[in-house]
Write an enzyme that holds these catalytic residues in place. Sequence first.
Site, PDB file in Angstrom:
ATOM      1  CB  CYS A  91      -0.890  -0.022   1.138  1.00  0.00           C
ATOM      2  SG  CYS A  91       0.045  -0.279   2.592  1.00  0.00           S
ATOM      3  N   GLY A  92       1.938   1.129  -0.835  1.00  0.00           N
ATOM      4  CA  GLY A  92       2.686   2.497  -0.930  1.00  0.00           C
ATOM      5  C   GLY A  92       3.429   2.767   0.419  1.00  0.00           C
TER       6      GLY A  92
END
Length: 295
Positions: A91-92
């Site tokens: 998720c970055g």
Amino acid sequence: MASLKDLRVRIASVKATQKITKAMQMVAAAKLRRAQDAAEAARPYSQRMGAVLANIAQAVGESDEAPKLMTGTGGDATHLLVVCTAERGLCGGFNSQIVRLAREHVRKLQTQGKTVKILCVGKKGADQLRREHGSLIIDRVDLREVKKLAFTNADGIAKKVIGLFEEGSFDVCTLFYSEFKSVISQIPTALRIIPAAAETPSPEDAASAGGAIYDYEPDASAILSDLIPRNIAVQIFRALLENAASEQGARMSAMDSATRNAGEMIDKLTITYNRQRQAQITKELIEIISGAEAL
């Protein structure tokens, strides 16, 4: 230089990865709408709860009858940091941003000579904090089996925090989470929940009150004794919902970038494959022509 077979295998591998990242992007987009609606629905309740708490706290003031959850222990030697992150990655920079803010807070407190304790909610935050501040982590709350966040999950965390406070384990508690703004914007946030911050009522709340004087039954301190623990659970629940929306938004952006990067890599590998194949065919034609002329 890689052979044509190696290039074909690599292109097929990148295409398979691209399908996975595209599917994950679509799943995150579907989950984001529900998570965003839940986070936005929790904000008005949380804000009104804070306004009610502020009004009652003004009536009590700093009297001896006021609960310790509101007034504190009278010191700030020991701080508890409740760091809320995701249970999963991909998720970055969502988890890293929250952990970075918590680390900065830890360094600031340690520079001031304070004792710091950390309660981790979520696996990824615990894994990152364990590398540098493993000795400060006193517990971790596991939510991996939770399919849909409910108030009971936040209430359990709140009871754990309040129990530690009543044992005298800390003086100040700060909650760390990521506030959802949009798919590309999630803001790491630090919120003090113990002692409960009795904020000044907003102009809208003051206008709606109209300068009215309230009588409390049984009394203001008794109401605060029940309201403050509930407010702590509400703030934690809101943080979990904000985190859920922020996580899906960050994952959607990260998987979209990964899908586009995979497409660019496939294009570059395909060009390399075609050039190498063309060079090999040209070489074979030259060899055939040279052999024919030799005869």
